[in-house]
Scaffold this motif. Structure first.
Motif, PDB file in Angstrom:
ATOM      1  N   GLN A 200     -49.437  54.682 -10.057  1.00 54.21           N
ATOM      2  CA  GLN A 200     -48.375  54.084 -10.852  1.00 54.21           C
ATOM      3  C   GLN A 200     -48.661  52.612 -11.125  1.00 54.21           C
ATOM      4  OE1 GLN A 200     -44.844  54.951  -8.444  1.00 54.21           O
ATOM      5  NE2 GLN A 200     -44.280  56.572  -9.901  1.00 54.21           N
TER       6      GLN A 200
ATOM      7  N   ASP B  29     -41.015  42.843 -21.977  1.00 53.59           N
ATOM      8  CA  ASP B  29     -41.089  44.083 -22.747  1.00 53.59           C
ATOM      9  C   ASP B  29     -42.356  44.137 -23.593  1.00 53.59           C
ATOM     10  OD1 ASP B  29     -40.003  41.991 -24.363  1.00 53.59           O
ATOM     11  OD2 ASP B  29     -39.262  43.463 -25.806  1.00 53.59           O
TER      12      ASP B  29
ATOM     13  N   GLU C 170     -48.584  49.830 -21.638  1.00 52.94           N
ATOM     14  CA  GLU C 170     -48.312  51.226 -21.995  1.00 52.94           C
ATOM     15  C   GLU C 170     -49.360  51.746 -22.984  1.00 52.94           C
ATOM     16  OE1 GLU C 170     -44.081  53.387 -22.600  1.00 52.94           O
ATOM     17  OE2 GLU C 170     -44.584  51.919 -24.150  1.00 52.94           O
TER      18      GLU C 170
ATOM     19  N   PHE D 167     -45.045  45.036 -21.109  1.00 53.29           N
ATOM     20  CA  PHE D 167     -44.900  46.449 -20.777  1.00 53.29           C
ATOM     21  C   PHE D 167     -45.483  47.327 -21.881  1.00 53.29           C
ATOM     22  CE2 PHE D 167     -42.707  50.527 -20.670  1.00 53.29           C
ATOM     23  CZ  PHE D 167     -42.738  50.845 -19.312  1.00 53.29           C
TER      24      PHE D 167
ATOM     25  N   ASP E 211     -42.624  44.787 -10.966  1.00 57.27           N
ATOM     26  CA  ASP E 211     -41.712  44.440  -9.874  1.00 57.27           C
ATOM     27  C   ASP E 211     -41.938  42.984  -9.495  1.00 57.27           C
ATOM     28  OD1 ASP E 211     -40.151  44.203  -7.628  1.00 57.27           O
ATOM     29  OD2 ASP E 211     -41.350  45.552  -6.387  1.00 57.27           O
TER      30      ASP E 211
ATOM     31  N   GLN F 170     -39.708  48.701 -13.560  1.00 54.69           N
ATOM     32  CA  GLN F 170     -40.168  49.725 -14.480  1.00 54.69           C
ATOM     33  C   GLN F 170     -41.489  50.298 -13.982  1.00 54.69           C
ATOM     34  OE1 GLN F 170     -39.909  47.069 -18.064  1.00 54.69           O
ATOM     35  NE2 GLN F 170     -38.982  48.876 -19.003  1.00 54.69           N
TER      36      GLN F 170
END
Length: 355
Positions: A10, A205, A212, A208, A14, A2
């Motif tokens: 970025q 998640d 975010e 993430f 990974d 992602q």
């Protein structure tokens, strides 16, 4: 894999780190330097072997772990080693570690020969959700956290969640404080999802979403002129307690443990000043006390706390600056609080843990 697009770079999730191998092949740096501490040298460096197999010229720089070593003396050692290894302005620094390594390594790279490229590979939960994202680099001075530094964006951030398996429970829980904070200041649903989660069960998640949130905030305000200040909730008092503990306690508080105390105190200030409902304050308190140990504060330490708070970067003149909650999921910045009310918040915490 992602990807989160940030300020010209970025953040890449990974676990294989193949994306780092591709990144290096495309950039063709003259030399690659890898900054590690003893822990990441022992437990994480091997994961980069897939990358090193294709590199002709790389060197390892090792520093001692721990916040007490994030200072100018260690930074000078990094600069001297970069010189010894023949680093030029087309070199790359890979910072493989927790917040100390990513903060200090970023600062060393940002200032060496007026700036060389660096990438962050955060290995702790704290550095993955906080320190490695947003372009803040820095070192401490006289117990004052991150008072010397730059806003310099990395070329990329590579997050391998498998590194979290190398952490003990205390380190993992320390990073979890920043995940909780992101929910408190920005996303009530995230807060509700994590407030009863077992830390070892934290999923990719959740990490993430936490990254975010930080990225959404810093992308709107890269140099902390406005919105980015909400990320400091809990940190005005928390950093003072952390700085004091670092040089006065036999077993100093970790960052997340200190800002957990700070968020309880600043939650109290939020209730008093910006309308945080009492039931939400109590919910916040219960959450932090479920995860983090109580910290015994003595009244005679207050002067030391204020000395550190008055050197905080968020202050204007002699006014001590805070970010305070108006509700869970919403935060107001540029809230300036007098000493009397700050003392009241510290007294509130002392009385809370004495019950």
């Amino acid at each position: 894999m992602q990807v989160i697009n940030s300020l010209g770079y970025q953040v890449i999730f990974d676990d294989s780190l193949v994306s780092l191998k591709t990144f290096l092949a495309e950039r063709q740096y003259s030399k690659v330097l890898v900054l590690v501490d003893r822990n990441t040298n022992d437990h994480c460096l091997g994961a980069l072997q897939v990358v090193f197999n294709d590199l002709e010229d790389y060197d390892i720089i090792e520093v001692d772990p721990g916040e007490e070593n994030k200072n100018i003396d260690f930074c000078i050692g990094v600069w001297k080693t970069m010189l010894d290894f023949g680093a030029d302005r087309k070199s790359l620094m890979i910072n493989l570690g927790g917040g100390v390594v990513t903060d200090m390594g970023g600062f060393a790279a940002a200032t060496f020969k007026r700036g060389v490229d660096f990438v962050q590979i955060p290995t702790t939960l704290l550095s993955q959700v906080d320190a490695s994202v947003g372009g803040k680099t820095g070192i401490d001075l006289d117990n004052v956290k991150n008072i010397i530094g730059t806003f310099t964006q990395p070329q990329a951030v590579f997050i391998n969640t498998q590194f979290l398996k190398t952490l003990d429970d205390r380190q993992l829980t320390s990073g979890f404080a920043e995940v909780i904070k992101h929910g408190l200041i920005y996303d009530r649903d995230l807060y509700n999802n994590v407030k009863e989660l077992k830390v070892r069960d934290i999923a990719a998640d959740i990490i993430f979403r936490s990254v975010e949130i930080k990225n959404e905030v810093v992308s709107q305000d890269p140099t902390e002129k406005g919105l980015r200040k909400i990320l400091n909730f809990g940190h005005t008092i928390g950093h003072a307690i952390e700085g004091y503990s670092l040089f006065n306690d036999n077993n100093p508080l970790l960052h997340g443990e200190a800002i957990a105390v700070g968020m309880i105190c600043e939650g109290y200030l939020s209730h008093k000043l910006t309308g945080l409902p009492e039931e939400e304050l109590n919910d916040l308190i219960a959450t932090f006390r479920a995860y983090f140990p109580d910290y015994r504060i003595a009244i005679e330490n207050y002067d030391d706390f204020f000395t550190l708070m008055k050197n905080d970067k968020k202050n204007v003149g002699d006014k001590i600056g805070f970010a305070l909650l108006s509700s869970i999921g919403k935060c107001e910045y540029d809230q300036y609080v007098g000493e009397e009310l700050i003392i009241e918040s510290l007294d509130f915490y002392r009385e809370l843990i004495s019950r």
